[in-house]
Scaffold this motif. Structure first.
Motif, PDB file in Angstrom:
ATOM      1  N   VAL A   1       0.766  -1.100   0.083  1.00  0.00           N
ATOM      2  CA  VAL A   1       0.083   0.010  -0.059  1.00  0.00           C
ATOM      3  C   VAL A   1       0.852   1.360   0.003  1.00  0.00           C
ATOM      4  O   VAL A   1       1.850   1.407   0.726  1.00  0.00           O
ATOM      5  CB  VAL A   1      -0.673   0.114   1.084  1.00  0.00           C
ATOM      6  N   GLU A   2       0.791   2.020  -0.980  1.00  0.00           N
ATOM      7  CA  GLU A   2       1.440   3.427  -1.004  1.00  0.00           C
ATOM      8  C   GLU A   2       0.593   4.560  -0.868  1.00  0.00           C
ATOM      9  O   GLU A   2      -0.362   4.671  -1.685  1.00  0.00           O
ATOM     10  CB  GLU A   2       2.174   3.544  -2.146  1.00  0.00           C
ATOM     11  N   ILE A   3       0.981   5.359   0.087  1.00  0.00           N
ATOM     12  CA  ILE A   3      -0.143   6.861   0.483  1.00  0.00           C
ATOM     13  C   ILE A   3       0.737   7.837   0.177  1.00  0.00           C
ATOM     14  O   ILE A   3       1.748   7.853   0.966  1.00  0.00           O
ATOM     15  CB  ILE A   3      -0.575   6.224   2.005  1.00  0.00           C
ATOM     16  N   GLU A   4       0.273   8.956  -0.558  1.00  0.00           N
ATOM     17  CA  GLU A   4       0.986  10.072  -0.702  1.00  0.00           C
ATOM     18  C   GLU A   4      -0.061  10.753   0.184  1.00  0.00           C
ATOM     19  O   GLU A   4      -1.415  11.042   0.158  1.00  0.00           O
ATOM     20  CB  GLU A   4       0.898  10.509  -1.867  1.00  0.00           C
TER      21      GLU A   4
ATOM     22  N   VAL B   1      -3.652   6.865  -3.159  1.00  0.00           N
ATOM     23  CA  VAL B   1      -3.506   5.515  -2.533  1.00  0.00           C
ATOM     24  C   VAL B   1      -3.504   4.918  -3.838  1.00  0.00           C
ATOM     25  O   VAL B   1      -4.128   4.851  -4.565  1.00  0.00           O
ATOM     26  CB  VAL B   1      -4.583   5.213  -1.507  1.00  0.00           C
ATOM     27  N   SER B   2      -2.385   3.934  -3.581  1.00  0.00           N
ATOM     28  CA  SER B   2      -2.030   2.786  -4.448  1.00  0.00           C
ATOM     29  C   SER B   2      -1.881   1.512  -3.706  1.00  0.00           C
ATOM     30  O   SER B   2      -1.096   1.449  -2.849  1.00  0.00           O
ATOM     31  CB  SER B   2      -1.013   2.995  -5.505  1.00  0.00           C
ATOM     32  N   ILE B   3      -2.678   0.230  -4.385  1.00  0.00           N
ATOM     33  CA  ILE B   3      -2.592  -0.911  -3.857  1.00  0.00           C
ATOM     34  C   ILE B   3      -2.047  -1.789  -4.637  1.00  0.00           C
ATOM     35  O   ILE B   3      -2.545  -1.849  -5.933  1.00  0.00           O
ATOM     36  CB  ILE B   3      -3.717  -1.465  -3.219  1.00  0.00           C
ATOM     37  N   TYR B   4      -1.011  -2.678  -4.639  1.00  0.00           N
ATOM     38  CA  TYR B   4      -0.344  -3.476  -5.251  1.00  0.00           C
ATOM     39  C   TYR B   4      -0.684  -4.980  -4.781  1.00  0.00           C
ATOM     40  O   TYR B   4      -0.271  -5.289  -3.611  1.00  0.00           O
ATOM     41  CB  TYR B   4       1.046  -3.121  -5.643  1.00  0.00           C
TER      42      TYR B   4
ATOM     43  N   ILE C   1      -0.318   7.316   9.645  1.00  0.00           N
ATOM     44  CA  ILE C   1       0.052   6.137   9.856  1.00  0.00           C
ATOM     45  C   ILE C   1      -0.630   5.205  10.928  1.00  0.00           C
ATOM     46  O   ILE C   1      -0.794   3.977  10.381  1.00  0.00           O
ATOM     47  CB  ILE C   1       1.586   6.020  10.488  1.00  0.00           C
ATOM     48  N   ALA C   2      -1.100   5.808  11.889  1.00  0.00           N
ATOM     49  CA  ALA C   2      -1.887   5.042  12.811  1.00  0.00           C
ATOM     50  C   ALA C   2      -3.292   4.507  12.197  1.00  0.00           C
ATOM     51  O   ALA C   2      -3.712   3.347  12.397  1.00  0.00           O
ATOM     52  CB  ALA C   2      -2.213   6.139  13.949  1.00  0.00           C
ATOM     53  N   LYS C   3      -3.946   5.576  11.541  1.00  0.00           N
ATOM     54  CA  LYS C   3      -5.251   5.274  10.887  1.00  0.00           C
ATOM     55  C   LYS C   3      -5.014   4.245   9.751  1.00  0.00           C
ATOM     56  O   LYS C   3      -5.695   3.309   9.712  1.00  0.00           O
ATOM     57  CB  LYS C   3      -5.820   6.585  10.584  1.00  0.00           C
ATOM     58  N   ALA C   4      -3.927   4.177   8.947  1.00  0.00           N
ATOM     59  CA  ALA C   4      -3.656   3.377   7.982  1.00  0.00           C
ATOM     60  C   ALA C   4      -3.513   2.067   8.453  1.00  0.00           C
ATOM     61  O   ALA C   4      -4.193   1.019   8.026  1.00  0.00           O
ATOM     62  CB  ALA C   4      -2.647   3.982   6.865  1.00  0.00           C
ATOM     63  N   THR C   5      -2.555   1.695   9.353  1.00  0.00           N
ATOM     64  CA  THR C   5      -2.008   0.455  10.059  1.00  0.00           C
ATOM     65  C   THR C   5      -3.402   0.041  10.744  1.00  0.00           C
ATOM     66  O   THR C   5      -3.751  -1.222  10.654  1.00  0.00           O
ATOM     67  CB  THR C   5      -1.141   0.766  10.836  1.00  0.00           C
ATOM     68  N   GLU C   6      -4.310   0.827  11.351  1.00  0.00           N
ATOM     69  CA  GLU C   6      -5.642   0.334  12.037  1.00  0.00           C
ATOM     70  C   GLU C   6      -6.448  -0.062  10.996  1.00  0.00           C
ATOM     71  O   GLU C   6      -7.347  -1.223  11.238  1.00  0.00           O
ATOM     72  CB  GLU C   6      -6.143   1.604  12.989  1.00  0.00           C
ATOM     73  N   LEU C   7      -6.705   0.441  10.080  1.00  0.00           N
ATOM     74  CA  LEU C   7      -7.394  -0.040   8.841  1.00  0.00           C
ATOM     75  C   LEU C   7      -6.889  -1.443   8.406  1.00  0.00           C
ATOM     76  O   LEU C   7      -7.627  -2.191   8.151  1.00  0.00           O
ATOM     77  CB  LEU C   7      -7.691   0.945   7.517  1.00  0.00           C
TER      78      LEU C   7
ATOM     79  N   LEU D   1       4.261   6.908   2.192  1.00  0.00           N
ATOM     80  CA  LEU D   1       4.377   6.082   3.206  1.00  0.00           C
ATOM     81  C   LEU D   1       3.974   4.525   2.500  1.00  0.00           C
ATOM     82  O   LEU D   1       3.013   4.411   1.706  1.00  0.00           O
ATOM     83  CB  LEU D   1       2.854   6.337   4.339  1.00  0.00           C
ATOM     84  N   THR D   2       4.758   3.812   2.706  1.00  0.00           N
ATOM     85  CA  THR D   2       4.778   2.456   2.050  1.00  0.00           C
ATOM     86  C   THR D   2       4.695   1.602   3.100  1.00  0.00           C
ATOM     87  O   THR D   2       5.219   1.209   4.059  1.00  0.00           O
ATOM     88  CB  THR D   2       6.232   2.129   1.356  1.00  0.00           C
ATOM     89  N   ILE D   3       3.493   0.747   3.042  1.00  0.00           N
ATOM     90  CA  ILE D   3       3.148  -0.515   3.909  1.00  0.00           C
ATOM     91  C   ILE D   3       3.153  -1.675   3.291  1.00  0.00           C
ATOM     92  O   ILE D   3       2.338  -2.082   2.264  1.00  0.00           O
ATOM     93  CB  ILE D   3       1.694  -0.074   4.645  1.00  0.00           C
ATOM     94  N   ILE D   4       3.820  -2.767   3.780  1.00  0.00           N
ATOM     95  CA  ILE D   4       4.043  -4.077   3.141  1.00  0.00           C
ATOM     96  C   ILE D   4       3.369  -5.095   4.126  1.00  0.00           C
ATOM     97  O   ILE D   4       3.503  -5.022   5.161  1.00  0.00           O
ATOM     98  CB  ILE D   4       5.499  -4.416   3.063  1.00  0.00           C
ATOM     99  N   THR D   5       2.299  -5.630   3.330  1.00  0.00           N
ATOM    100  CA  THR D   5       1.579  -6.463   4.350  1.00  0.00           C
ATOM    101  C   THR D   5       1.846  -7.996   4.056  1.00  0.00           C
ATOM    102  O   THR D   5       2.375  -8.430   2.880  1.00  0.00           O
ATOM    103  CB  THR D   5       0.010  -6.191   3.954  1.00  0.00           C
TER     104      THR D   5
END
Length: 167
Positions: free
Chosen positions: A97-100, A164-167, A109-115, A139-143
């Motif tokens: 997940v990439e968030i600009e 937001v981009s989701i790959y 970060i807190a809200k994105a990781t909570e989601l 903000l790059t989040i690897i899941t």
């Protein structure tokens, strides 16, 4: 930190670029005037090539850093943050997940990781780009597994999120 660095190097763009590259890659300046990535010494020539400056700019930048007590303390204690697996995440079966966003907004970060957590997905890595180093920090989040695209709208509801981009 950046205000102090900018003040010291603002009249010397090559030196500023060297200092920026050192910070950007988590390199540190040893008391001996050498540059390190962890305990691996980086040659002046290699860094000069990466920054596209003369190797003398590396030496001069390091000398300026070590001659200033506050800068020396900062640059002697930088440590690399470790590998970012973003470019191999798909090969590993992970999601990205990439968030600009607007960097001045707290809690992104807190809200994105909570989601992500609320969707019962584990997070492997989080990397936040530095707005002082990047024009459009991400903000790059690897899941642990790929995220469904229908969550894009939920991410976009977070205050300050622009894209937001989701790959």
């Amino acid at each position: 930190m950046w205000e102090k660095i900018k003040y010291k190097f603002e009249k010397f763009p090559a030196r500023m670029n060297v200092a920026r590259k050192i910070v950007e890659h988590g390199l540190c300046v040893g008391e001996n005037g050498r540059i390190y990535c962890g305990n691996i010494e980086i040659s002046d020539i290699a860094l000069a090539r990466a920054v596209n400056v003369d190797r003398r700019s590396i030496k001069t930048t390091v000398d300026v850093i070590l001659s200033d007590e506050q800068l020396a303390k900062i640059f002697r204690n930088i440590t690399p943050a470790g590998p970012l697996v973003k470019d191999v995440a798909k090969d590993l079966g992970f999601g990205i997940v990439e968030i600009e966003a607007e960097a001045q907004n707290p809690g992104i970060i807190a809200k994105a990781t909570e989601l992500i957590s609320n969707n019962n997905i584990s997070i492997r890595q989080v990397h936040a780009g530095d707005p002082e180093l990047e024009e459009n920090p991400l903000l790059t989040i690897i899941t642990e597994k790929p995220i469904e695209g229908n969550l894009i709208n939920d991410f976009l509801k977070i205050e300050g999120v622009k894209r937001v981009s989701i790959y």
